[in-house]
Design a protein around this motif. Structure first.
Motif, short mmCIF file in Angstrom:
data_model
loop_
_atom_site.label_atom_id
_atom_site.label_comp_id
_atom_site.label_asym_id
_atom_site.label_seq_id
_atom_site.Cartn_x
_atom_site.Cartn_y
_atom_site.Cartn_z
N ASN A 30 0.87 -1.18 0.00
CA ASN A 30 0.00 0.00 0.00
C ASN A 30 0.91 1.23 0.00
OD1 ASN A 30 -1.70 2.12 0.45
ND2 ASN A 30 -2.48 1.39 2.42
N GLY A 65 0.33 4.74 6.38
CA GLY A 65 1.23 5.40 7.35
C GLY A 65 1.83 6.68 6.82
N THR A 123 -0.65 -1.52 -4.77
CA THR A 123 -2.10 -1.32 -4.88
C THR A 123 -2.40 0.07 -5.44
OG1 THR A 123 -2.27 -0.55 -2.61
CG2 THR A 123 -2.59 -2.90 -2.98
N GLU A 124 -3.51 0.12 -6.20
CA GLU A 124 -3.89 1.39 -6.83
C GLU A 124 -5.12 1.99 -6.18
OE1 GLU A 124 -4.14 0.30 -10.95
OE2 GLU A 124 -1.97 -0.09 -11.01
N GLY A 164 -0.35 -0.99 6.99
CA GLY A 164 -0.79 -1.01 8.38
C GLY A 164 -1.82 -2.09 8.65
N GLY A 220 -5.02 -1.85 8.52
CA GLY A 220 -6.08 -1.81 7.53
C GLY A 220 -5.70 -2.62 6.30
N MET A 221 -4.46 -2.50 5.90
CA MET A 221 -3.97 -3.25 4.73
C MET A 221 -3.92 -4.74 5.05
SD MET A 221 -3.14 -2.81 1.72
CE MET A 221 -2.47 -3.86 0.46
N GLU A 236 -7.33 -6.12 4.83
CA GLU A 236 -7.75 -6.34 3.44
C GLU A 236 -7.22 -7.67 2.89
OE1 GLU A 236 -7.01 -4.43 -0.52
OE2 GLU A 236 -7.54 -2.70 0.71
N SER A 244 0.00 3.13 10.28
CA SER A 244 -0.09 4.15 11.31
C SER A 244 -0.04 3.56 12.72
CB SER A 244 -1.37 4.95 11.14
OG SER A 244 -1.38 5.55 9.87
N ARG A 272 -6.82 11.90 6.99
CA ARG A 272 -5.77 10.97 6.54
C ARG A 272 -4.50 11.69 6.11
NH1 ARG A 272 -5.03 5.99 5.90
NH2 ARG A 272 -6.59 4.62 6.77
N ARG A 323 -2.93 11.70 12.84
CA ARG A 323 -4.39 11.92 12.86
C ARG A 323 -5.02 11.25 14.07
NH1 ARG A 323 -3.39 7.70 9.41
NH2 ARG A 323 -4.84 5.94 9.31
N GLU A 371 -11.12 -0.30 10.24
CA GLU A 371 -12.14 -0.03 9.21
C GLU A 371 -13.47 0.18 9.93
OE1 GLU A 371 -11.29 -0.48 5.65
OE2 GLU A 371 -9.36 -0.30 6.67
N1 LIG Z 1 -3.53 2.40 -3.32
C1 LIG Z 1 -4.40 2.67 -2.37
N2 LIG Z 1 -5.08 3.85 -2.35
C2 LIG Z 1 -5.94 4.14 -1.36
N3 LIG Z 1 -6.23 3.30 -0.32
C3 LIG Z 1 -5.59 2.13 -0.29
C4 LIG Z 1 -4.65 1.75 -1.30
N4 LIG Z 1 -4.16 0.52 -0.99
C5 LIG Z 1 -4.77 0.15 0.15
N5 LIG Z 1 -5.63 1.09 0.58
C6 LIG Z 1 -6.49 1.10 1.79
O1 LIG Z 1 -5.88 1.96 2.75
C7 LIG Z 1 -6.36 1.61 4.03
C8 LIG Z 1 -5.35 1.94 5.11
O2 LIG Z 1 -4.16 1.32 4.83
P1 LIG Z 1 -3.05 0.99 5.90
O3 LIG Z 1 -1.93 0.37 5.15
O4 LIG Z 1 -3.62 0.21 7.00
O5 LIG Z 1 -2.57 2.41 6.40
P2 LIG Z 1 -2.81 3.18 7.78
O6 LIG Z 1 -2.17 2.36 8.84
O7 LIG Z 1 -2.14 4.49 7.60
O8 LIG Z 1 -4.29 3.29 8.00
C9 LIG Z 1 -6.65 0.13 3.96
O9 LIG Z 1 -7.95 -0.07 4.43
C10 LIG Z 1 -6.58 -0.23 2.49
O10 LIG Z 1 -7.76 -0.86 2.06
#
Ligand SMILES: Nc1ncnc2c1ncn2[C@@H]1O[C@H](COP(=O)(O)OP(=O)(O)O)[C@@H](O)[C@H]1O
Ligand SMILES: CCCCCCCCCCCCC/C=C/[C@@H](O)[C@H](COP(=O)(O)O)NC(=O)CCCCC
Ligand SMILES: [Ca+2]
Length: 467
Positions: free
Chosen positions: A61, A65, A93-94, A119, A121-122, A125, A163, A227, A233, A425
Motif C-alpha cells: 500500500n 502510514g 495497490t492502486e 498497516g 487496515g492493509m 484487506e 499508522s 488521513r 491523525r 475499518e
Molecule cells: N492504493 C491505495 N489507495 C488508497 N487506499 C488504499 C490503497 N491501498 C490500500 N488502501 C487502503 O488503505 C487503508 C489503510 O491502509 P493501511 O496500510 O492500514 O494504512 P494506515 O495504517 O495508515 O491506515 C486500507 O484499508 C486499504 O484498504
C-alpha cells in the motif's frame, strides 16, 4: 602464495527489544574441495527446512502510514528476500480493496505466503481476501454466522508501514520491517484467532485485533477525514474524542470462553510457544476429529449486560503497539479461541483519563470500578437506539435532536450511535454478532519471545538461524 577459497553465511542476529538483524560471517579455506563440501552441506540443510517460503505474493500500500511502504519494501525487504532466494510477485495497490479483489482472482495456491506492506487496515484487506477465497473455494457461506469456517494455511507476513501496526507489534514485539522480513525468511508460523462479525445473518467483516465501539470507533470515524495528517491523525482525533466524552447506551450478551485456561486478569502474557494457545490447538484438533459431536454453541449460557458505555472493546490479541506497549488487554492470547471483552462504563473525564494513562504504564488498567473485562467466545451488541428503532418508539424529532447533540462538543448525550472500529475499518451497522474462530489463520511470526536476560544470551542465540 596459497590460493584461498571462501563462502559467506548470512544469519539472523537477535538484538535488543525483539529486533532482528541480518549479519554475516565469511569462512576461508585453502582446500577448494572442502570449501565446496561445506557449501553443499549448508545448502542441503537449508533445503530441508520445509517451512521456509520460496515464492511469495507481495501487496504494497503506497499510501499507508507515512507513505513509505514502497521505499521500505524496495530498500529494506527485497534485498533480504533475494539473498534468501525467495522469488516474489509484487503488486503495488492502486485503490482500496485492490489486494482483496486480486486475491479472489489469482492462483493463490502456488504461493507459500502472502506479504502485505502497510498497516492494520492493509493487513485486514489481505486477510479478507485470503479467508474469503478459501471459504469460496470450499463452498462455505460466510453469511452464515454459525458456519464452521475452513482454516487458511497460507501464511500472511506483515511488513509494518502503517499508522498503528498493532498486529505486527503484538505478534513480533516490535514494528520493524527488517525484523518482520527475517521472520518471513526463516519461515515462522503463528496461528491467530479471527472473529467474524455479522448483522442479521449478513457477513460484515473479520477482525483480529480491535473491534471497538464508542471511544475507538469515534476516533477512527473522525480520523478518516484527516488521513492527510498521517499517523498523527489518531493523536488529533484521540484528543478531540476524549474531550467530547460521549457515552452510548446498549445491551451486550456474551458467552464466556470456558474452554480456555487463562483469564484477562492473569499476570503472564502470551509468549512464543504459549501453553494456553497450545492447549486450544489440541482442543481444536480433537474437535475436527469428531466434528459430528461438536458442542452446539447455541446451547451454552449467555450473560446479558445493559448500560451506558464510553467504550466497548473486543480484542483477539493484546493490541500492543508503540502507543501502548502492553496493549488494551495485556494478557489476551493470540490463538486461544477467545477474545477479551472490555466494558468501560460512563465515568468522569478524569477517571477515563486515568484509565487511558494506565495503557502506557505498569498499573492495571482493569482495576477500576467502572471497567469490566470478560474472556468470551462470542458476543452480541445492540445499541439502545436500534432497540428503540425496532420497537418504533423513536420519533423523527428525537433523531434530529440526536444529530444536533453529536455535533455539540459540550454535550455527552447518549441518543446517537457510535461506529464500530474493526481493525481500523468502520462498520456500517451498530448491532452486531461476533464469534471467535480459533486459529483460523496463520502469520509468518512466532509470538513475542521472552526477553533475553543478558548480553551472553544475545550472542548465544545469534547464530541460531541461517539465511
Ligand atoms: N492504493 C491505495 N489507495 C488508497 N487506499 C488504499 C490503497 N491501498 C490500500 N488502501 C487502503 O488503505 C487503508 C489503510 O491502509 P493501511 O496500510 O492500514 O494504512 P494506515 O495504517 O495508515 O491506515 C486500507 O484499508 C486499504 O484498504
Ligand atoms: C494519555 C495517553 C493515552 C494513550 C492511550 C493509548 C492507548 C492506545 C491503544 C491503541 C490500541 C490500538 C488498537 C489497534 C487499532 C488498529 O487496528 C487501528 C488501525 O490501524 P492502522 O490501519 O495501522 O491505522 N488503529 C486505530 O484504531 C487507532 C487507535 C488510536 C488510539 C489513539
Ligand atoms: Ca485470542
Amino acid at each position: 602464495m596459497t590460493k584461498l577459497h571462501a563462502f559467506t553465511v548470512y544469519y539472523v542476529k537477535k538484538a535488543r527489544n525483539h529486533r532482528w538483524r541480518c549479519s554475516d560471517v565469511t569462512f576461508w579455506c585453502v582446500d577448494e574441495h572442502l570449501c565446496n563440501q561445506w557449501i553443499q552441506a549448508l545448502k542441503e540443510l537449508l533445503e530441508m527446512q520445509k517451512s521456509r517460503p520460496k515464492q511469495l505474493l507481495v501487496y504494497i500500500n503506497p499510501y499507508g502510514g507515512k507513505r513509505q511502504g514502497k521505499r521500505i519494501y524496495e530498500q529494506k525487504v527485497a534485498p533480504l528476500f533475494s539473498l534468501a532466494s525467495i522469488s516474489t510477485d509484487v503488486v503495488i495497490t492502486e485503490h482500496a480493496n485492490h489486494a482483496k479483489d486480486n486475491l479472489f482472482e489469482v492462483n493463490i495456491y502456488k504461493y507459500d505466503g502472502v506479504v502485505c506492506v502497510g498497516g492494520d487496515g492493509m493487513f485486514s484487506e489481505v486477510m479478507h481476501g485470503l479467508i474469503g477465497r478459501i471459504q469460496k473455494d470450499s463452498g462455505i457461506d460466510q453469511n452464515n454466522p454459525k458456519a464452521s469456517l475452513v482454516q487458511c494455511n497460507i501464511r500472511i507476513g506483515i511488513i509494518p508501514a502503517g499508522s498503528t501496526d498493532c498486529i505486527c507489534y503484538s505478534t513480533v514485539g516490535i514494528s520493524d520491517p527488517v525484523t518482520s522480513a527475517l521472520h518471513i525468511i526463516v519461515g515462522d508460523c503463528q496461528p491467530l484467532d479471527v472473529s467474524s462479525v455479522h448483522h442479521n445473518n449478513m457477513f460484515l467483516k473479520y477482525s483480529v485485533s480491535l473491534l471497538g465501539y464508542g471511544f475507538y470507533g469515534d476516533i477512527l470515524k473522525d480520523s478518516e477525514k484527516k488521513r492527510w495528517m498521517g499517523p498523527m491523525r489518531y493523536d488529533y482525533s484521540g484528543f478531540k474524542t476524549f474531550l467530547s466524552h460521549h457515552y452510548y447506551e446498549g445491551t451486550i450478551a456474551y458467552q464466556p470462553a470456558k474452554h480456555t485456561l487463562g483469564s484477562p486478569r492473569d499476570k503472564d502474557s502470551c509468549r512464543t510457544g504459549c501453553y494456553i494457545c497450545k492447549k486450544s490447538e489440541q482442543q481444536l484438533a480433537e474437535q475436527h476429529k469428531d466434528c459430528g459431536l461438536k458442542h452446539e454453541e447455541g446451547e451454552e449460557e449467555w450473560k446479558v449486560i445493559k448500560g451506558k458505555f464510553l467504550a466497548i472493546n473486543a480484542v483477539n490479541m493484546s493490541c500492543a503497539c508503540p502507543r501502548s506497549p502492553k496493549g488494551l488487554s495485556p494478557a489476551a492470547h493470540l490463538a486461544d479461541g477467545s477474545a477479551d471483552l472490555i466494558l468501560v462504563r460512563k465515568c468522569s473525564r478524569f477517571d477515563f483519563l486515568r484509565y487511558l494513562v494506565r495503557h502506557t504504564n505498569q498499573d492495571d488498567q482493569f482495576d477500576f470500578p467502572f471497567v469490566d473485562v470478560y474472556r468470551v467466545k462470542s458476543f452480541q451488541f445492540t445499541s439502545k437506539l436500534s432497540e428503540d428503532n425496532e420497537s418504533n418508539v423513536m420519533d423523527i424529532g428525537k433523531k434530529r435532536f440526536g444529530q444536533f447533540c453529536r455535533d455539540h462538543p459540550a454535550c455527552c448525550c447518549n441518543i446517537v450511535n457510535s461506529t464500530w472500529n474493526c481493525d481500523g475499518e468502520t462498520l456500517d451497522s451498530s448491532a452486531i454478532e461476533v464469534r471467535v474462530h480459533c486459529q483460523l489463520m496463520k502469520l509468518f511470526a512466532r509470538g513475542i519471545e521472552e526477553n533475553c536476560k543478558d548480553e551472553a544470551a544475545y550472542s548465544q542465540n545469534s547464530a541460531e538461524q541461517l539465511l
